[in-house]
Write a protein that holds these residues in place. Structure first.
Motif, PDB file in Angstrom:
ATOM      1  N   LYS A 159       0.847  -1.188   0.000  1.00  0.00           N
ATOM      2  CA  LYS A 159       0.000   0.000   0.000  1.00  0.00           C
ATOM      3  C   LYS A 159       0.888   1.245   0.000  1.00  0.00           C
ATOM      4  O   LYS A 159       1.615   1.479   0.966  1.00  0.00           O
ATOM      5  N   VAL A 160       0.847   2.029  -1.066  1.00  0.00           N
ATOM      6  CA  VAL A 160       1.654   3.248  -1.172  1.00  0.00           C
ATOM      7  C   VAL A 160       0.802   4.407  -0.676  1.00  0.00           C
ATOM      8  O   VAL A 160      -0.278   4.673  -1.212  1.00  0.00           O
ATOM      9  N   ILE A 161       1.281   5.105   0.327  1.00  0.00           N
ATOM     10  CA  ILE A 161       0.491   6.136   1.001  1.00  0.00           C
ATOM     11  C   ILE A 161       1.410   7.271   1.422  1.00  0.00           C
ATOM     12  O   ILE A 161       2.625   7.078   1.582  1.00  0.00           O
ATOM     13  N   HIS A 162       0.848   8.447   1.586  1.00  0.00           N
ATOM     14  CA  HIS A 162       1.612   9.587   2.101  1.00  0.00           C
ATOM     15  C   HIS A 162       1.124   9.893   3.516  1.00  0.00           C
ATOM     16  O   HIS A 162       0.015  10.424   3.697  1.00  0.00           O
ATOM     17  N   ASP A 163       1.907   9.540   4.506  1.00  0.00           N
ATOM     18  CA  ASP A 163       1.621   9.735   5.932  1.00  0.00           C
ATOM     19  C   ASP A 163       0.495   8.799   6.387  1.00  0.00           C
ATOM     20  O   ASP A 163      -0.685   9.139   6.319  1.00  0.00           O
ATOM     21  N   CYS A 164       0.884   7.645   6.866  1.00  0.00           N
ATOM     22  CA  CYS A 164      -0.079   6.577   7.165  1.00  0.00           C
ATOM     23  C   CYS A 164      -0.635   6.618   8.579  1.00  0.00           C
ATOM     24  O   CYS A 164      -1.558   5.863   8.898  1.00  0.00           O
ATOM     25  N   LYS A 165      -0.137   7.471   9.464  1.00  0.00           N
ATOM     26  CA  LYS A 165      -0.415   7.337  10.898  1.00  0.00           C
ATOM     27  C   LYS A 165      -1.909   7.417  11.233  1.00  0.00           C
ATOM     28  O   LYS A 165      -2.450   6.524  11.895  1.00  0.00           O
ATOM     29  N   ARG A 166      -2.573   8.482  10.837  1.00  0.00           N
ATOM     30  CA  ARG A 166      -3.980   8.651  11.219  1.00  0.00           C
ATOM     31  C   ARG A 166      -4.898   7.711  10.430  1.00  0.00           C
ATOM     32  O   ARG A 166      -5.915   7.250  10.964  1.00  0.00           O
ATOM     33  N   ASP A 167      -4.549   7.413   9.180  1.00  0.00           N
ATOM     34  CA  ASP A 167      -5.336   6.450   8.412  1.00  0.00           C
ATOM     35  C   ASP A 167      -5.317   5.090   9.110  1.00  0.00           C
ATOM     36  O   ASP A 167      -6.357   4.429   9.257  1.00  0.00           O
TER      37      ASP A 167
END
Length: 341
Positions: free
Chosen positions: A111-119
């Motif tokens: 899974k390519v994501i920008h800033d995964c913390k809150r998701d």
């Protein structure tokens, strides 16, 4: 691929820049259809049933109201090479998100994501999903900067808009993002309204449309050591705000240090996540006037430090990085807590 939704639920509209040219064309991306998903059967079978024989790389993001443990996850975006799927958590509900759980927890789907913390926090607390195997482009940017001899940057240094603007990764202007931010400030429930407007569909799709392109650029640059750091930090960031009483025992194990680096005597130090409890009334001592105290600690340690802030969890500090640097940060933070004002 699964049969696409009806034409009422699909769009292939691409965002345009100020000159009217579709942004997809700026980095030679083909325009792909966008499907609104309310039932699991509308998703590709290879996504719903992860397999070592059909590994996938997808762009990933979530939208919602106050996206965190206590907020509302409204849309989950999935970008495949030939289509974008907007998983409607409002219409599809828990059953739809639960159908996505094997894929989101799978090591066979990147899974390519920008800033995964809150998701990750929202998925964990609202649907019991432990997000796994992410490539966080925010972390990757900082690792590449350091690898290429530039100043070490915090992992949360680059915004998504600035990353897309950087010609080394995409070189596109994403002006519409600011328009959506303004709408969200005016109406925080923006993502809850149904049916989804053309603007909502376009904005949600554009948040993942370029991620696979950026991913390829990133993977061309990262060496083996940086790739390990990227995998470990992505795993730690996924569990950052997902605190529980079992020390993350049910989360997948962290990626091991590659044997090649160990044999070459170039093995990096183990990286960990530490959660520090802050006594009532002491968070101000840690943060300091205008953030001066916590900024000073960050500059003294090669560790990432986050606080729950308004979204929570309150009275906790999260520290990630090499073991010795994390322990150093812990000691400095405890020292600040003992100060009397």
């Amino acid at each position: 691929m699964a049969d696409p939704p009806s034409s009422r639920e699909a769009s292939s509209t691409a965002q345009s820049d100020s000159g009217g040219r579709p942004i997809d064309e700026e980095c030679n991306l083909p325009t792909v259809p966008t499907h609104i998903v309310t039932q699991a059967s509308q998703l590709p079978p290879e996504f719903l049933e992860p397999s070592p024989g059909s590994t996938l790389v997808i762009g990933f993001d979530c939208e919602g109201v106050d996206l965190c443990r206590n907020g509302t996850l409204c849309i989950m975006q999935l970008a495949f090479p030939d289509a974008i799927y907007l998983v409607d958590a409002i219409q599809g509900g828990e059953m739809l998100l639960k159908a996505c759980k094997p894929a989101l927890e799978s090591s066979y789907i990147t899974k390519v994501i920008h800033d995964c913390k809150r998701d990750s926090e929202a998925l964990y607390y609202q649907f019991g999903i432990r997000l796994n195997n992410v490539v966080d482009t925010q972390i990757a940017y900082s690792l590449i900067e350091e690898q290429e001899g530039r100043k070490k940057l915090p992992d949360d240094y680059i915004s998504f808009v600035d990353l897309l603007r950087d010609p080394r990764y995409c070189g596109v202007s994403y002006a519409e993002k600011q328009e959506v931010r303004i709408l969200l400030r005016q109406d925080p429930k923006f993502w809850t309204y149904r049916p989804l407007s053309e603007l909502m569909v376009r904005a949600a799709a554009d948040d993942v449309r370029f991620l696979l392109f950026v991913y390829r650029k990133i993977m061309e640059k990262l060496n083996e050591r940086s790739l390990w750091h990227l995998a470990v930090r992505g795993a730690l960031y996924c569990r950052c705000f997902c605190i529980n009483d079992n020390a993350y025992a049910y989360w997948p194990p962290l990626p091991p240090i590659p044997d090649n680096l160990v044999r070459e005597g170039n093995a990096p130090e183990e990286e960990i996540l530490s959660v520090l409890d802050v006594p009532p009334g002491k968070m101000g001592c840690i943060i300091g006037k205008r953030g001066a105290s916590i900024l000073s600690i960050k500059e003294s340690c090669h560790a990432e430090i986050f606080i729950g802030g308004v979204k929570g969890p309150p009275n906790k500090v999260f520290i990630m990085g090499p073991v010795r640097q994390v322990r150093k940060a812990e000691a400095m933070l405890r020292g600040r807590m003992m100060e009397i004002h």
